[in-house]
Design a protein around this motif. Structure first.
Motif, PDB file in Angstrom:
ATOM      1  N   SER A   1       0.816  -1.221   0.000  1.00  0.00           N
ATOM      2  CA  SER A   1       0.000   0.000   0.000  1.00  0.00           C
ATOM      3  C   SER A   1       0.847   1.268   0.000  1.00  0.00           C
ATOM      4  O   SER A   1       0.297   2.373  -0.003  1.00  0.00           O
ATOM      5  CB  SER A   1      -0.923   0.007   1.218  1.00  0.00           C
ATOM      6  OG  SER A   1      -0.179   0.185   2.408  1.00  0.00           O
ATOM      7  N   ALA A   2       2.159   1.144  -0.022  1.00  0.00           N
ATOM      8  CA  ALA A   2       3.044   2.311   0.089  1.00  0.00           C
ATOM      9  C   ALA A   2       2.949   3.296  -1.073  1.00  0.00           C
ATOM     10  O   ALA A   2       3.015   4.507  -0.842  1.00  0.00           O
ATOM     11  CB  ALA A   2       4.486   1.861   0.271  1.00  0.00           C
ATOM     12  N   PRO A   3       2.815   2.882  -2.347  1.00  0.00           N
ATOM     13  CA  PRO A   3       2.908   3.872  -3.423  1.00  0.00           C
ATOM     14  C   PRO A   3       1.841   4.958  -3.369  1.00  0.00           C
ATOM     15  O   PRO A   3       2.160   6.134  -3.511  1.00  0.00           O
ATOM     16  CB  PRO A   3       2.771   3.050  -4.703  1.00  0.00           C
ATOM     17  CG  PRO A   3       3.149   1.676  -4.321  1.00  0.00           C
ATOM     18  CD  PRO A   3       2.769   1.519  -2.893  1.00  0.00           C
ATOM     19  N   ASN A   4       0.589   4.596  -3.200  1.00  0.00           N
ATOM     20  CA  ASN A   4      -0.461   5.619  -3.162  1.00  0.00           C
ATOM     21  C   ASN A   4      -1.730   5.029  -2.550  1.00  0.00           C
ATOM     22  O   ASN A   4      -1.804   3.835  -2.251  1.00  0.00           O
ATOM     23  CB  ASN A   4      -0.735   6.191  -4.564  1.00  0.00           C
ATOM     24  CG  ASN A   4      -1.110   5.126  -5.560  1.00  0.00           C
ATOM     25  OD1 ASN A   4      -1.833   4.187  -5.242  1.00  0.00           O
ATOM     26  ND2 ASN A   4      -0.619   5.261  -6.782  1.00  0.00           N
TER      27      ASN A   4
ATOM     28  N   PHE B   1      -3.533   1.923  -4.189  1.00  0.00           N
ATOM     29  CA  PHE B   1      -3.013   0.614  -3.812  1.00  0.00           C
ATOM     30  C   PHE B   1      -3.483   0.230  -2.417  1.00  0.00           C
ATOM     31  O   PHE B   1      -3.797  -0.931  -2.157  1.00  0.00           O
ATOM     32  CB  PHE B   1      -1.482   0.600  -3.872  1.00  0.00           C
ATOM     33  CG  PHE B   1      -0.930   0.424  -5.246  1.00  0.00           C
ATOM     34  CD1 PHE B   1      -0.854  -0.825  -5.818  1.00  0.00           C
ATOM     35  CD2 PHE B   1      -0.495   1.513  -5.974  1.00  0.00           C
ATOM     36  CE1 PHE B   1      -0.342  -0.996  -7.093  1.00  0.00           C
ATOM     37  CE2 PHE B   1       0.016   1.364  -7.240  1.00  0.00           C
ATOM     38  CZ  PHE B   1       0.091   0.100  -7.806  1.00  0.00           C
TER      39      PHE B   1
ATOM     40  N   TRP C   1       0.611   5.458   5.963  1.00  0.00           N
ATOM     41  CA  TRP C   1       1.876   6.053   5.543  1.00  0.00           C
ATOM     42  C   TRP C   1       1.706   7.556   5.662  1.00  0.00           C
ATOM     43  O   TRP C   1       0.677   8.112   5.290  1.00  0.00           O
ATOM     44  CB  TRP C   1       2.208   5.682   4.096  1.00  0.00           C
ATOM     45  CG  TRP C   1       2.470   4.226   3.907  1.00  0.00           C
ATOM     46  CD1 TRP C   1       1.552   3.269   3.620  1.00  0.00           C
ATOM     47  CD2 TRP C   1       3.716   3.562   4.009  1.00  0.00           C
ATOM     48  NE1 TRP C   1       2.141   2.050   3.532  1.00  0.00           N
ATOM     49  CE2 TRP C   1       3.486   2.198   3.757  1.00  0.00           C
ATOM     50  CE3 TRP C   1       5.015   3.975   4.276  1.00  0.00           C
ATOM     51  CZ2 TRP C   1       4.491   1.254   3.774  1.00  0.00           C
ATOM     52  CZ3 TRP C   1       6.025   3.026   4.279  1.00  0.00           C
ATOM     53  CH2 TRP C   1       5.760   1.683   4.036  1.00  0.00           C
TER      54      TRP C   1
ATOM     55  N   HIS D   1       2.896   9.971   4.015  1.00  0.00           N
ATOM     56  CA  HIS D   1       2.672  10.708   2.774  1.00  0.00           C
ATOM     57  C   HIS D   1       1.256  10.488   2.226  1.00  0.00           C
ATOM     58  O   HIS D   1       0.855  11.158   1.280  1.00  0.00           O
ATOM     59  CB  HIS D   1       3.737  10.357   1.729  1.00  0.00           C
ATOM     60  CG  HIS D   1       3.782   8.917   1.338  1.00  0.00           C
ATOM     61  ND1 HIS D   1       4.491   7.977   2.043  1.00  0.00           N
ATOM     62  CD2 HIS D   1       3.205   8.251   0.313  1.00  0.00           C
ATOM     63  CE1 HIS D   1       4.355   6.804   1.475  1.00  0.00           C
ATOM     64  NE2 HIS D   1       3.583   6.932   0.420  1.00  0.00           N
ATOM     65  N   HIS D   2       0.488   9.586   2.809  1.00  0.00           N
ATOM     66  CA  HIS D   2      -0.918   9.412   2.411  1.00  0.00           C
ATOM     67  C   HIS D   2      -1.858  10.274   3.249  1.00  0.00           C
ATOM     68  O   HIS D   2      -3.033  10.403   2.911  1.00  0.00           O
ATOM     69  CB  HIS D   2      -1.352   7.951   2.578  1.00  0.00           C
ATOM     70  CG  HIS D   2      -0.679   7.014   1.629  1.00  0.00           C
ATOM     71  ND1 HIS D   2      -0.800   5.667   1.738  1.00  0.00           N
ATOM     72  CD2 HIS D   2       0.130   7.215   0.560  1.00  0.00           C
ATOM     73  CE1 HIS D   2      -0.108   5.065   0.789  1.00  0.00           C
ATOM     74  NE2 HIS D   2       0.473   5.998   0.070  1.00  0.00           N
TER      75      HIS D   2
ATOM     76  N   CYS E   1      -5.464   8.159   3.596  1.00  0.00           N
ATOM     77  CA  CYS E   1      -6.341   7.703   2.503  1.00  0.00           C
ATOM     78  C   CYS E   1      -7.822   7.834   2.867  1.00  0.00           C
ATOM     79  O   CYS E   1      -8.630   6.970   2.516  1.00  0.00           O
ATOM     80  CB  CYS E   1      -6.024   6.263   2.100  1.00  0.00           C
ATOM     81  SG  CYS E   1      -4.343   6.026   1.546  1.00  0.00           S
TER      82      CYS E   1
END
Length: 125
Positions: free
Chosen positions: A79-82, A85, A102, A104-105, A114
């Motif tokens: 799930s790290a990229p965005n 995911f 994360w 950055h999310h 998210c």
């Protein structure tokens, strides 16, 4: 005794002993280059194998030291990229400290990554 033909009719020049020495010298030079290339390939192969082993140990260590089960840890890494995911693997929305979170999310910094945003109303600028 019959007359024998010239042993070197095409290439006049040094005798057979000197030609043999030249050929042996060139062969030794080619063999030395070949041996160096073989040694270099062996070193590269050994370094690559060592690096692959180190990376494997690091990954296994990381998965084993995670506070979550291995399957959940792998989903967390996926799930790290965005956020798409994260939603795809079923870890969104996620709170701080949970798998799937994360930094950055987390757009607004409230500790929920998210999160669903309400659709925009009005003109898009």
């Amino acid at each position: 005794m019959p007359h024998l033909p010239n042993p070197n009719p095409v290439r006049p020049g040094p005798g057979p002993d000197r030609r043999l020495r030249d050929l042996q010298r060139r062969f030794r030079a080619v063999s030395a280059r070949h041996d160096r290339a073989i040694k270099l390939r062996r070193v590269v192969r050994a370094v690559t194998a060592t690096l692959a082993f180190a990376v494997t140990v690091a990954v296994v260590w990381d998965l084993g030291s995670s506070p979550w089960p291995v399957a959940t840890t792998l989903r967390h890494i996926a799930s790290a990229p965005n956020c798409d995911f994260a939603r795809l693997v079923g870890l969104a929305p996620a709170r701080r400290g949970e798998p799937g979170y994360w930094k950055h999310h987390d757009r607004d910094g409230d500790g929920v990554a998210c999160e669903a945003w309400p659709p925009r109303r009005g003109p898009v600028l």
